[in-house]
Design a protein around this motif. Structure first.
Motif, mmCIF file in Angstrom:
data_model
loop_
_atom_site.group_PDB
_atom_site.id
_atom_site.type_symbol
_atom_site.label_atom_id
_atom_site.label_comp_id
_atom_site.label_asym_id
_atom_site.label_seq_id
_atom_site.Cartn_x
_atom_site.Cartn_y
_atom_site.Cartn_z
ATOM 1 N N GLY A 164 34.378 44.051 32.085
ATOM 2 C CA GLY A 164 34.247 45.313 31.360
ATOM 3 C C GLY A 164 33.771 46.404 32.303
ATOM 4 O O GLY A 164 34.294 47.522 32.303
ATOM 5 N N LEU A 165 32.789 46.059 33.146
ATOM 6 C CA LEU A 165 32.281 47.021 34.128
ATOM 7 C C LEU A 165 33.364 47.386 35.140
ATOM 8 O O LEU A 165 33.545 48.563 35.486
ATOM 9 C CB LEU A 165 31.054 46.440 34.837
ATOM 10 C CG LEU A 165 30.416 47.296 35.929
ATOM 11 C CD1 LEU A 165 29.917 48.615 35.350
ATOM 12 C CD2 LEU A 165 29.263 46.558 36.597
ATOM 13 N N VAL A 166 34.106 46.347 35.598
ATOM 14 C CA VAL A 166 35.210 46.606 36.532
ATOM 15 C C VAL A 166 36.201 47.585 35.918
ATOM 16 O O VAL A 166 36.602 48.575 36.549
ATOM 17 C CB VAL A 166 35.926 45.273 36.897
ATOM 18 C CG1 VAL A 166 37.226 45.551 37.630
ATOM 19 C CG2 VAL A 166 35.021 44.401 37.733
ATOM 20 N N ARG A 184 21.491 44.672 38.616
ATOM 21 C CA ARG A 184 20.944 44.502 39.962
ATOM 22 C C ARG A 184 22.043 44.431 41.013
ATOM 23 O O ARG A 184 21.813 44.752 42.181
ATOM 24 C CB ARG A 184 20.074 43.245 40.018
ATOM 25 C CG ARG A 184 18.630 43.556 39.674
ATOM 26 C CD ARG A 184 17.752 42.342 39.802
ATOM 27 N NE ARG A 184 17.934 41.616 41.032
ATOM 28 C CZ ARG A 184 17.548 40.343 41.199
ATOM 29 N NH1 ARG A 184 16.988 39.687 40.201
ATOM 30 N NH2 ARG A 184 17.723 39.729 42.343
ATOM 31 N N SER A 185 23.242 43.952 40.608
ATOM 32 C CA SER A 185 24.325 43.876 41.608
ATOM 33 C C SER A 185 25.177 45.139 41.592
ATOM 34 O O SER A 185 26.269 45.167 42.158
ATOM 35 C CB SER A 185 25.181 42.635 41.372
ATOM 36 O OG SER A 185 25.570 42.550 40.041
ATOM 37 N N LEU A 186 24.683 46.195 40.946
ATOM 38 C CA LEU A 186 25.444 47.446 40.890
ATOM 39 C C LEU A 186 25.780 48.026 42.276
ATOM 40 O O LEU A 186 26.895 48.513 42.478
ATOM 41 C CB LEU A 186 24.687 48.476 40.046
ATOM 42 C CG LEU A 186 25.554 49.453 39.264
ATOM 43 C CD1 LEU A 186 26.568 48.735 38.407
ATOM 44 C CD2 LEU A 186 24.706 50.375 38.421
ATOM 45 N N PRO A 187 24.850 47.979 43.256
ATOM 46 C CA PRO A 187 25.193 48.496 44.590
ATOM 47 C C PRO A 187 26.419 47.800 45.182
ATOM 48 O O PRO A 187 27.254 48.436 45.829
ATOM 49 C CB PRO A 187 23.939 48.187 45.420
ATOM 50 C CG PRO A 187 22.849 48.102 44.431
ATOM 51 C CD PRO A 187 23.439 47.588 43.167
ATOM 52 N N PHE A 188 26.527 46.504 44.901
ATOM 53 C CA PHE A 188 27.667 45.722 45.360
ATOM 54 C C PHE A 188 28.962 46.284 44.758
ATOM 55 O O PHE A 188 29.980 46.450 45.449
ATOM 56 C CB PHE A 188 27.429 44.275 44.908
ATOM 57 C CG PHE A 188 28.355 43.258 45.513
ATOM 58 C CD1 PHE A 188 28.897 43.439 46.769
ATOM 59 C CD2 PHE A 188 28.652 42.096 44.813
ATOM 60 C CE1 PHE A 188 29.741 42.481 47.320
ATOM 61 C CE2 PHE A 188 29.494 41.148 45.353
ATOM 62 C CZ PHE A 188 30.040 41.349 46.599
ATOM 63 N N PHE A 189 28.892 46.630 43.450
ATOM 64 C CA PHE A 189 30.061 47.213 42.783
ATOM 65 C C PHE A 189 30.411 48.564 43.396
ATOM 66 O O PHE A 189 31.578 48.890 43.557
ATOM 67 C CB PHE A 189 29.775 47.366 41.289
ATOM 68 C CG PHE A 189 30.071 46.139 40.497
ATOM 69 C CD1 PHE A 189 31.353 45.916 39.996
ATOM 70 C CD2 PHE A 189 29.100 45.186 40.265
ATOM 71 C CE1 PHE A 189 31.635 44.765 39.281
ATOM 72 C CE2 PHE A 189 29.373 44.035 39.547
ATOM 73 C CZ PHE A 189 30.643 43.832 39.053
ATOM 74 N N ARG A 196 37.798 42.399 43.442
ATOM 75 C CA ARG A 196 37.245 41.271 44.180
ATOM 76 C C ARG A 196 35.742 41.138 43.915
ATOM 77 O O ARG A 196 35.224 40.035 43.780
ATOM 78 C CB ARG A 196 37.513 41.467 45.677
ATOM 79 C CG ARG A 196 37.136 40.299 46.544
ATOM 80 C CD ARG A 196 38.120 39.175 46.368
ATOM 81 N NE ARG A 196 37.762 38.018 47.158
ATOM 82 C CZ ARG A 196 38.407 36.856 47.082
ATOM 83 N NH1 ARG A 196 39.416 36.724 46.256
ATOM 84 N NH2 ARG A 196 38.043 35.850 47.822
ATOM 85 N N VAL A 197 35.045 42.276 43.867
ATOM 86 C CA VAL A 197 33.608 42.252 43.562
ATOM 87 C C VAL A 197 33.389 41.624 42.193
ATOM 88 O O VAL A 197 32.510 40.768 42.014
ATOM 89 C CB VAL A 197 33.011 43.674 43.616
ATOM 90 C CG1 VAL A 197 31.605 43.694 43.039
ATOM 91 C CG2 VAL A 197 32.982 44.176 45.041
ATOM 92 N N GLY A 198 34.232 42.017 41.214
ATOM 93 C CA GLY A 198 34.132 41.421 39.888
ATOM 94 C C GLY A 198 34.344 39.918 39.938
ATOM 95 O O GLY A 198 33.609 39.140 39.334
ATOM 96 N N PRO A 256 43.748 48.388 35.998
ATOM 97 C CA PRO A 256 44.808 47.556 36.562
ATOM 98 C C PRO A 256 44.996 46.258 35.783
ATOM 99 O O PRO A 256 44.048 45.748 35.165
ATOM 100 C CB PRO A 256 44.318 47.267 37.984
ATOM 101 C CG PRO A 256 42.901 47.619 38.015
ATOM 102 C CD PRO A 256 42.569 48.468 36.856
ATOM 103 N N LEU A 257 46.230 45.755 35.821
ATOM 104 C CA LEU A 257 46.546 44.512 35.116
ATOM 105 C C LEU A 257 45.684 43.355 35.607
ATOM 106 O O LEU A 257 45.242 42.516 34.815
ATOM 107 C CB LEU A 257 48.034 44.176 35.293
ATOM 108 C CG LEU A 257 48.462 42.807 34.799
ATOM 109 C CD1 LEU A 257 48.264 42.688 33.302
ATOM 110 C CD2 LEU A 257 49.901 42.529 35.148
ATOM 111 N N LEU A 258 45.439 43.320 36.909
ATOM 112 C CA LEU A 258 44.683 42.194 37.462
ATOM 113 C C LEU A 258 43.282 42.133 36.852
ATOM 114 O O LEU A 258 42.787 41.060 36.510
ATOM 115 C CB LEU A 258 44.597 42.318 38.986
ATOM 116 C CG LEU A 258 44.033 41.109 39.720
ATOM 117 C CD1 LEU A 258 44.822 39.860 39.398
ATOM 118 C CD2 LEU A 258 44.044 41.344 41.220
ATOM 119 N N ALA A 259 42.652 43.323 36.691
ATOM 120 C CA ALA A 259 41.324 43.347 36.070
ATOM 121 C C ALA A 259 41.407 42.882 34.620
ATOM 122 O O ALA A 259 40.529 42.159 34.141
ATOM 123 C CB ALA A 259 40.738 44.756 36.147
#
Lengths: 222, 222
Positions: free
Chosen positions: B191-193, B11-16, B174-176, A68-71
């Motif tokens: 990048g992960l997002v 470590r914050s992967l579960p959050f993602f 939002r998580v990102g 997405p553009l936002l990302a």
């Protein structure tokens, strides 16, 4: 709710809306020009016989189209400073919009070019035209002519996408609505006025699209 | 420093993954609602009733002409003024379904119009009711035209769902955004997002182009 709809506040904020309307137009126009340029280059790379150029352009187009553009916007907004590159927000926004729409323009132009009969390109080669001459005089005029409508469609998408720039605190139309909401707590007046301004741009581009299509058909018949 | 941040990010992967689930939930619900409403409106649009056609046409234009960000603000901030309090999640689903429905409406209408008139006339002559005509004659043929852009629209839906992060729905974007406040490596975090969105969208994009190819071959065979 219409009986409490406050037109006076809108009139009061009209100068702000005017300024923001121009900002949206300006940001979109800048990104549009950049995007078409990026699109032409990416498309030329995609269709070139060099495998590296073709692969890298393909990777660029695919990765833009499936995120997405936002990302992407946040990627540049938060990513560039961590690389030590400090840019003003509007420039970050324009870069993100340009690269985003550039990928879509590359696909649009590619579909236009691939619709051109291969014999035309062969005739160009046979006539001794160089690559750039073929592009300039044979391929691009036809491809661009054929793709005016999808290109204007993408321009409409770009103008709408520019609303996301408000999320990285660039002052444009959507931001004007947010300003009215936060200063006067009048979301109805704020966002409906914003929507009306966007609709003005939308209908102008749509009318232009219809007009250009008629004109192009006329030229073909002529 | 990069190694440390990378470790933190892992470590914050579960959050993602929670964010992925939210994105899938919002898009999934909107996909179902948008498809149902879109098909109904698309079918109504091809009917002879001029008033319904004009209303649907105006609705499609307004939704297409305004940015999704403005639409979601309107749903989230203006509906409460009419006494409809909505939490962020239902507001996001309503706005996204509405957007998707308007686009699917156009796709379905053009698909139905692409079915030759003779088919419908033959169905009428065979004594099929309106519903039977639609169910057994028109829609099965129209689906061939509808399917590829429909899947493409689903990709757009998933990408547009990133915008709902603006009203505080905790989706991938939002998580990102939340993570980047803690781990100031924008390139890595977004990048992960991007990678997560890519994993969801890329198979769908391929499905769309596969369907397009297959449907075209089928048309040629006919």
């Amino acid at each position: 709710m219409l009986e409490t709809f406050n037109f006076r506040v809108i009139v009061e904020y009209l100068p702000l809306y005017g300024k923001c309307f121009l900002a949206t137009l300006w940001l979109s126009a800048l990104s549009l020009m950049g995007a078409i340029l990026v699109g032409i280059i990416a498309c030329a790379m995609r269709l070139s016989s060099s495998r590296i150029a073709s692969r890298s352009a393909g990777a660029y187009i695919e990765s833009i189209r499936s995120t997405p553009l936002l990302a992407q916007l946040y990627f540049f907004y938060f990513g560039l400073p961590s690389l030590g590159i400090m840019l003003p927000e509007w420039l970050t926004g324009v870069i993100a919009l340009t690269l985003n729409s550039g990928a879509y323009y590359a696909e649009i132009i590619r579909s236009g070019i691939q619709a051109i009969h291969f014999g035309q390109i062969e005739a160009g080669i046979a006539s001794g035209l160089s690559y750039f001459q073929r592009m300039r005089h044979i391929i691009l005029p036809q491809a661009l002519g054929m793709t005016v409508r999808p290109m204007l469609g993408q321009a409409i998408v770009l103008v709408k996408d520019s609303s996301l720039l408000s999320l990285i605190s660039i002052v444009e139309l959507t931001r004007a609505g947010q300003t009215l909401t936060s200063e006067r707590f009048m979301p109805t007046e704020g966002f409906l006025t914003t929507a009306v301004f966007y609709l003005v741009i939308y209908y102008m581009l749509k009318a232009f699209s219809n007009w250009s299509e008629k004109r192009l058909i006329f030229q073909e018949a002529y | 420093m990069w190694g440390f941040y990378f470790h933190e990010l892992m470590r914050s992967l579960p959050f993602f993954l929670k964010g992925v689930w939210m994105t899938v939930a919002v898009s999934g619900l909107s996909l179902i609602a948008g498809t149902v409403v879109g098909f109904i409106c698309g079918i109504l649009r091809t009917r002879r009733n001029k008033i319904i056609r004009a209303i649907i046409g105006a609705w499609v234009d307004v939704i297409r002409g305004t940015p999704f960000l403005v639409q979601i603000f309107i749903v989230f901030f203006i509906l409460p003024e009419f006494g409809i309090e909505l939490k962020a999640f239902p507001a996001a689903v309503i706005a996204l379904s509405n957007l998707t429905a308007s686009f699917i409406c156009e796709i379905v209408a053009s698909g139905i119009l692409s079915v030759p008139k003779g088919q419908r006339e033959a169905a009428t002559a065979s004594g099929l009711s309106q519903y039977q005509q639609l169910r057994y004659i028109v829609l099965p043929q129209a689906m061939r035209t509808i399917m590829p852009p429909l899947v493409g629209q689903y990709v757009l839906l998933i990408k547009d769902s990133s915008v709902v992060s603006a009203i505080g729905v905790v989706d991938i974007t939002r998580v990102g955004w939340l993570t980047v406040q803690r781990i100031p490596e924008g390139i890595m975090v977004f990048g992960l997002v991007g990678l997560l969105y890519f994993a969801i969208c890329y198979p769908l994009i391929n499905l769309s182009s596969y369907l397009e190819k297959r449907m075209t071959v089928m048309t040629v065979k006919l």
